[in-house]
Write a protein that holds these residues in place. Structure first.
Motif, PDB file in Angstrom:
ATOM      1  N   GLY A  41       0.326  -7.326   7.826  1.00 60.65           N
ATOM      2  CA  GLY A  41       0.075  -8.919   7.939  1.00 60.65           C
ATOM      3  C   GLY A  41      -1.613  -9.114   8.098  1.00 60.65           C
ATOM      4  N   GLU A  42      -2.449  -7.801   8.341  1.00 60.22           N
ATOM      5  CA  GLU A  42      -3.503  -8.019   8.523  1.00 60.22           C
ATOM      6  C   GLU A  42      -4.636  -8.013   7.124  1.00 60.22           C
ATOM      7  N   ASP A  43      -4.144  -7.324   6.310  1.00 63.02           N
ATOM      8  CA  ASP A  43      -5.153  -7.070   5.066  1.00 63.02           C
ATOM      9  C   ASP A  43      -4.175  -7.312   3.775  1.00 63.02           C
ATOM     10  N   PRO A  44      -4.281  -8.471   3.147  1.00 64.52           N
ATOM     11  CA  PRO A  44      -3.806  -8.544   1.891  1.00 64.52           C
ATOM     12  C   PRO A  44      -3.652  -7.630   0.751  1.00 64.52           C
ATOM     13  N   GLY A  45      -4.806  -7.049   0.743  1.00 66.19           N
ATOM     14  CA  GLY A  45      -5.104  -6.069  -0.246  1.00 66.19           C
ATOM     15  C   GLY A  45      -4.524  -4.588   0.099  1.00 66.19           C
ATOM     16  N   SER A  46      -3.824  -4.450   1.180  1.00 68.32           N
ATOM     17  CA  SER A  46      -3.384  -3.101   1.790  1.00 68.32           C
ATOM     18  C   SER A  46      -1.780  -3.139   1.330  1.00 68.32           C
ATOM     19  N   HIS A  47      -1.323  -1.729   0.916  1.00 65.49           N
ATOM     20  CA  HIS A  47       0.025  -1.434   0.653  1.00 65.49           C
ATOM     21  C   HIS A  47       0.951  -2.001   1.671  1.00 65.49           C
ATOM     22  N   THR A  48       0.436  -2.157   2.954  1.00 65.01           N
ATOM     23  CA  THR A  48       1.461  -2.136   4.111  1.00 65.01           C
ATOM     24  C   THR A  48       1.515  -3.578   4.738  1.00 65.01           C
ATOM     25  N   PHE A  49       0.658  -4.470   3.869  1.00 68.29           N
ATOM     26  CA  PHE A  49       0.666  -5.924   4.211  1.00 68.29           C
ATOM     27  C   PHE A  49       2.042  -6.621   4.447  1.00 68.29           C
ATOM     28  N   ARG A  50       2.845  -6.174   3.472  1.00 67.40           N
ATOM     29  CA  ARG A  50       4.225  -6.915   3.693  1.00 67.40           C
ATOM     30  C   ARG A  50       5.367  -5.883   4.360  1.00 67.40           C
ATOM     31  N   GLY A  51       4.671  -4.952   5.135  1.00 63.56           N
ATOM     32  CA  GLY A  51       5.719  -4.140   5.854  1.00 63.56           C
ATOM     33  C   GLY A  51       6.125  -2.931   5.247  1.00 63.56           C
ATOM     34  N   LYS A  52       7.006  -2.068   6.104  1.00 63.69           N
ATOM     35  CA  LYS A  52       7.394  -0.670   5.577  1.00 63.69           C
ATOM     36  C   LYS A  52       8.495  -0.842   4.470  1.00 63.69           C
ATOM     37  N   GLY A  53       8.091   0.021   3.228  1.00 60.08           N
ATOM     38  CA  GLY A  53       8.776   0.158   2.290  1.00 60.08           C
ATOM     39  C   GLY A  53       9.022   1.573   1.886  1.00 60.08           C
ATOM     40  N   ARG A  54       9.763   1.794   0.856  1.00 60.26           N
ATOM     41  CA  ARG A  54       9.987   3.241   0.396  1.00 60.26           C
ATOM     42  C   ARG A  54       8.586   3.886   0.094  1.00 60.26           C
ATOM     43  N   ARG A  55       7.952   3.346  -0.607  1.00 57.95           N
ATOM     44  CA  ARG A  55       6.453   3.949  -0.967  1.00 57.95           C
ATOM     45  C   ARG A  55       5.508   4.094   0.146  1.00 57.95           C
ATOM     46  N   ASN A  56       5.395   3.243   0.793  1.00 62.43           N
ATOM     47  CA  ASN A  56       4.310   3.393   1.992  1.00 62.43           C
ATOM     48  C   ASN A  56       4.780   3.883   3.455  1.00 62.43           C
TER      49      ASN A  56
END
Length: 199
Positions: A41-56
DNA sequence: GAAATGATCGTCT
DNA sequence: GACGATCATTTCA
């Protein structure tokens, strides 16, 4: 050693990694270029922007570990997890100078004309070091992976927009979180983000 | 030098 | 089904 700067936000940790030496199974790089990526929720360029997933998932774990991901169907890129468990900010390792195991690095990067190209660029760096998906989640204080900081922080460094990152409206300048050592030949050229067109 | 292009697949929508 | 925290090669100036 590492605990002197971790945990912390990637944005604060990134400049402290300039000049640090990452050693992986006998090949070591002195980091000359890094980029910080923020949390959910902080940095739209980050892989973690949309929360936890398989990859990140690794990014949401404890700091001081490698987050390695696969992209463009062919490249691996490596990050250092920086923030406390759950906050998920990290630093992408974009470039460096091989200071140990040069022979092996040259063999892995056969297309490189000069030694400065061995680890100039995030995917090139992982190839030179022999990093792939199997290294995701590895601790950076182990026998195979280690990160050694400078005794004193680097004197001067430059900052600017991140390479190949598209924020809302394709704005890479919203977070000027790219850090590098001016004048180093192992710093990758800046490339603006280009959306891929369909064929 | 700079710019254009194809390769290639996991992840998320 | 679209696209990406990229790279090597080719083509043009």
């Amino acid at each position: 050693m590492l605990e002197s700067i971790l945990p912390g936000h990637a944005h604060d940790v990134a400049p402290r990694l300039l000049g640090a030496v990452l050693r992986v199974r006998g090949v070591a790089v002195r980091l000359t270029e890094v980029e910080a990526y923020g949390g959910p929720g902080e940095d739209p360029g980050s892989h973690t922007f949309r929360g936890k997933g398989r990859r990140n998932a690794t990014m949401f774990g404890p700091p001081g570990h490698l987050y390695v991901y696969f992209t463009y169907g062919m490249h691996w890129c490596a990050n250092v997890v920086c923030s406390p468990e759950g906050e998920a900010s990290g630093v992408l390792l974009r470039g460096g100078e091989i200071v140990e195991g040069v022979e092996l690095a040259r063999r892995r990067r056969a297309s490189a004309r000069r030694d400065a190209e061995l680890a100039r660029g995030p995917a090139r760096l992982t190839v030179a070091l022999g990093i792939d998906g199997a290294d995701d989640g590895a601790a950076l204080d182990g026998a195979e992976h280690s990160l050694t900081l400078l005794r004193t922080p680097i004197a001067g460094y430059a900052t600017g927009p991140r390479t190949g990152v598209s924020g809302p409206g394709g704005d890479a300048t919203a977070f000027p979180w790219r850090f590098w050592l001016p004048g180093e030949p192992s710093v990758s050229p800046y490339r603006p983000h280009v959306p891929k067109r369909r064929g």
